[in-house]
Motif scaffolding. Sequence first.
Motif, PDB file in Angstrom:
ATOM      1  N   CYS A  86       0.887  -1.239  -0.011  1.00  0.00           N
ATOM      2  CA  CYS A  86      -0.121   0.033   0.217  1.00  0.00           C
ATOM      3  C   CYS A  86       0.994   1.262   0.212  1.00  0.00           C
ATOM      4  O   CYS A  86       1.796   1.318   0.713  1.00  0.00           O
ATOM      5  CB  CYS A  86      -0.782  -0.248   1.196  1.00  0.00           C
ATOM      6  SG  CYS A  86      -1.948   1.370   1.416  1.00  0.00           S
ATOM      7  N   PRO A  87       0.601   2.213  -0.824  1.00  0.00           N
ATOM      8  CA  PRO A  87      -0.516   2.445  -1.703  1.00  0.00           C
ATOM      9  C   PRO A  87      -0.259   1.815  -3.237  1.00  0.00           C
ATOM     10  O   PRO A  87      -1.084   2.186  -4.130  1.00  0.00           O
ATOM     11  CB  PRO A  87      -1.000   4.038  -1.629  1.00  0.00           C
ATOM     12  CG  PRO A  87       0.398   4.573  -1.532  1.00  0.00           C
ATOM     13  CD  PRO A  87       1.525   3.243  -0.702  1.00  0.00           C
ATOM     14  N   THR A 136      -4.998  -5.216   0.526  1.00  0.00           N
ATOM     15  CA  THR A 136      -5.792  -4.665  -0.848  1.00  0.00           C
ATOM     16  C   THR A 136      -7.174  -5.297  -0.564  1.00  0.00           C
ATOM     17  O   THR A 136      -7.949  -4.831  -1.392  1.00  0.00           O
ATOM     18  CB  THR A 136      -4.991  -5.405  -2.097  1.00  0.00           C
ATOM     19  OG1 THR A 136      -4.934  -7.006  -1.808  1.00  0.00           O
ATOM     20  CG2 THR A 136      -3.648  -4.863  -2.348  1.00  0.00           C
ATOM     21  N   ASP A 143      -8.613  -2.020   0.287  1.00  0.00           N
ATOM     22  CA  ASP A 143      -8.160  -0.940  -0.627  1.00  0.00           C
ATOM     23  C   ASP A 143      -8.641  -1.087  -1.817  1.00  0.00           C
ATOM     24  O   ASP A 143      -9.159  -0.164  -2.221  1.00  0.00           O
ATOM     25  CB  ASP A 143      -6.771  -0.654  -0.678  1.00  0.00           C
ATOM     26  CG  ASP A 143      -5.883  -0.335   0.574  1.00  0.00           C
ATOM     27  OD1 ASP A 143      -6.530  -0.041   1.741  1.00  0.00           O
ATOM     28  OD2 ASP A 143      -4.660  -0.613   0.843  1.00  0.00           O
TER      29      ASP A 143
END
Length: 72
Positions: free
Chosen positions: A9-10, A38, A41
């Motif tokens: 991330c990111p 993820t 996200d």
Amino acid sequence: MLDLRGLWCPQPVLRAKTALRGLPVGGALVLECTDPLTEIDVPHFARQTGHRLAAQERREGGLFVFRIVKAA
């Protein structure tokens, strides 16, 4: 398809965002990720941007696979 294994991330979301720009509306992007975040996200990214998360799967060995369909 984007092989995002080993990225944290990111980076997976940022790379997905860039890849989606090059796809036509209705095109699909498959992400292969190893970052456990993820799972949070990518669905959040799809909701916020209006794209459709068509599939989300957790496979053996810590692999997370997502299929995003580009919206208008």
